[in-house]
Design a protein around this motif. Structure first.
Motif, PDB file in Angstrom:
ATOM      1  N   CYS A   5      19.360  77.419  47.839  1.00 44.01           N
ATOM      2  CA  CYS A   5      20.935  76.920  48.302  1.00 44.01           C
ATOM      3  C   CYS A   5      20.393  75.488  49.803  1.00 44.01           C
ATOM      4  N   PHE A   6      19.488  75.743  50.488  1.00 40.17           N
ATOM      5  CA  PHE A   6      18.989  75.318  51.376  1.00 40.17           C
ATOM      6  C   PHE A   6      18.394  73.890  50.649  1.00 40.17           C
ATOM      7  N   TYR A   7      17.322  73.584  49.457  1.00 44.62           N
ATOM      8  CA  TYR A   7      17.416  72.518  48.444  1.00 44.62           C
ATOM      9  C   TYR A   7      19.123  71.725  48.496  1.00 44.62           C
ATOM     10  N   ALA A   8      20.256  73.195  47.806  1.00 51.69           N
ATOM     11  CA  ALA A   8      20.752  71.826  47.511  1.00 51.69           C
ATOM     12  C   ALA A   8      22.129  71.584  49.015  1.00 51.69           C
ATOM     13  N   GLN A   9      21.724  72.416  50.043  1.00 56.67           N
ATOM     14  CA  GLN A   9      22.886  71.425  51.241  1.00 56.67           C
ATOM     15  C   GLN A   9      22.096  70.357  51.179  1.00 56.67           C
ATOM     16  N   SER A  10      20.795  70.042  51.288  1.00 57.25           N
ATOM     17  CA  SER A  10      19.949  68.974  51.634  1.00 57.25           C
ATOM     18  C   SER A  10      20.783  68.070  51.950  1.00 57.25           C
TER      19      SER A  10
END
Length: 344
Positions: A232-237
């Motif tokens: 999720c963090f990677y997608a959000q970034s």
């Protein structure tokens, strides 16, 4: 005659198959999935050149929406597969789990985010709700509010939490934009809920995120929660990176009375590259999207006078990770566009 939606399907759907099979088979399937939305996309952008700057007819909306539904449903199905693969549940090697992280994360960040963005701009409650839940599944539900009610309303001004002024690096921009879009969006929805009596959607955004996290723990354990948070963090970034790339430095002029000059097509950066444009359902045609938020993605246009990035979005995202290189490449271009606006 080739159907106008077909190129979008051919460019955006292959990772779904690669990631699904790769979850269980590993190997070349995961290598292909990780490379597809990165080096392969960049190579095809360079090889295939530019897409037509004309858009399809607006009557193509029904077919375009069908592809968006397919991509959204595929995304929701891939979430547990991605968590399982990265958490090691499917007996992948350490290298394969790393490849799975990048393969799933790149698909979520580039294709799913772009597609969810399309859905939350549709007038149908069902399509809008599907896009909202794609964002919620990436623990980013508040973007549904922040994008429509803050970004579109205040684009290219400090009132937009996601506006990157000239000279601000992505590393400074991302955490600041995340927090401000969440808190400012909550303030807007709290006021709307008090005025209308309807439920504040932040209950769904936060409650839905908790449901996904609890499900990850119950099904895959602590390793699943950590894998899910990482994805999720990677997608959000990547979503934040796209916002950064598309609006960097193109500020609206502040008038003497404190108001801002009207938004124009010059306040967004665009990219005309064929492959990444189709893979990301025309997210790269951002000026026309801001001018016509309800226009379906195959119909978006890219007239010559719109500001254009020197490379495709995936390539520019890599450059933005090196701030000195980014500033050297972009700041003079920002100055030229702003000077052109002053002369209009």
């Amino acid at each position: 005659m080739k159907h106008p939606v077909l190129p979008f399907a051919l460019a955006s759907l292959p990772p779904v198959l690669l990631l699904t099979v790769g979850t269980f088979e590993g190997g070349l399937w995961l290598w292909a999935a990780a490379l597809y939305t990165s080096f392969f996309a960049f190579g095809l952008d360079e090889a295939l050149g530019m897409a037509s700057r004309e858009g399809a007819e607006d009557s193509i909306e029904r077919a375009a929406n069908r592809l968006s539904v397919v991509l959204a449903v595929a995304h929701l199905a891939l979430i547990p597969l991605g968590v399982a693969a990265v958490a090691g549940v499917t007996d992948l090697t350490t290298l394969e789990r790393v490849l799975a992280f990048f393969g799933f994360g790149l698909f979520f960040g580039q294709v799913s985010n772009s597609n969810a963005h399309e859905l939350i701009h549709r007038s149908s409650a069902g399509l809008f709700g599907l896009g909202k839940w794609v964002y919620i599944s990436m623990l980013y539900g508040h973007h549904t509010t922040a994008h429509r009610l803050l970004h579109h309303a205040h684009v290219a001004t400090p009132l937009d939490p996601n506006f990157p002024p000239k000279g601000r690096s992505f590393y400074s921009y991302f955490p600041r934009g995340w927090v401000r879009s969440f808190t400012h969006g909550f303030a807007v929805e709290r006021e709307r809920a008090a005025r209308t009596g309807r439920m504040n959607p932040y209950i769904e955004y936060v409650g839905g995120a908790l449901v996904f996290l609890i499900a990850a723990y119950l099904i895959f354990g602590l390793a699943g929660v950590l894998a899910y948070l990482g994805l999720c963090f990677y997608a959000q970034s990547q979503l934040a990176m796209v916002d950064y790339l598309q609006h960097y430095g193109l500020a609206r002029r502040k008038r003497a009375d404190g108001s801002y000059a009207p938004q124009t097509i010059h306040h967004s950066w665009n990219s005309p590259h064929w492959f990444s444009s189709h893979m990301m359902v025309n997210a790269s045609r951002h000026s026309d999207h801001h001018a016509n938020p309800g226009r379906v993605y195959p119909a978006l246009r890219l007239p010559d006078e719109m500001p254009v990035l020197p490379y495709s979005l995936p390539a520019m995202g890599i450059i933005a990770l090196v701030p000195p290189l980014w500033f050297k490449l972009m700041d003079k271009r920002v100055d030229r566009v702003l000077a052109r606006m002053e002369g209009v």
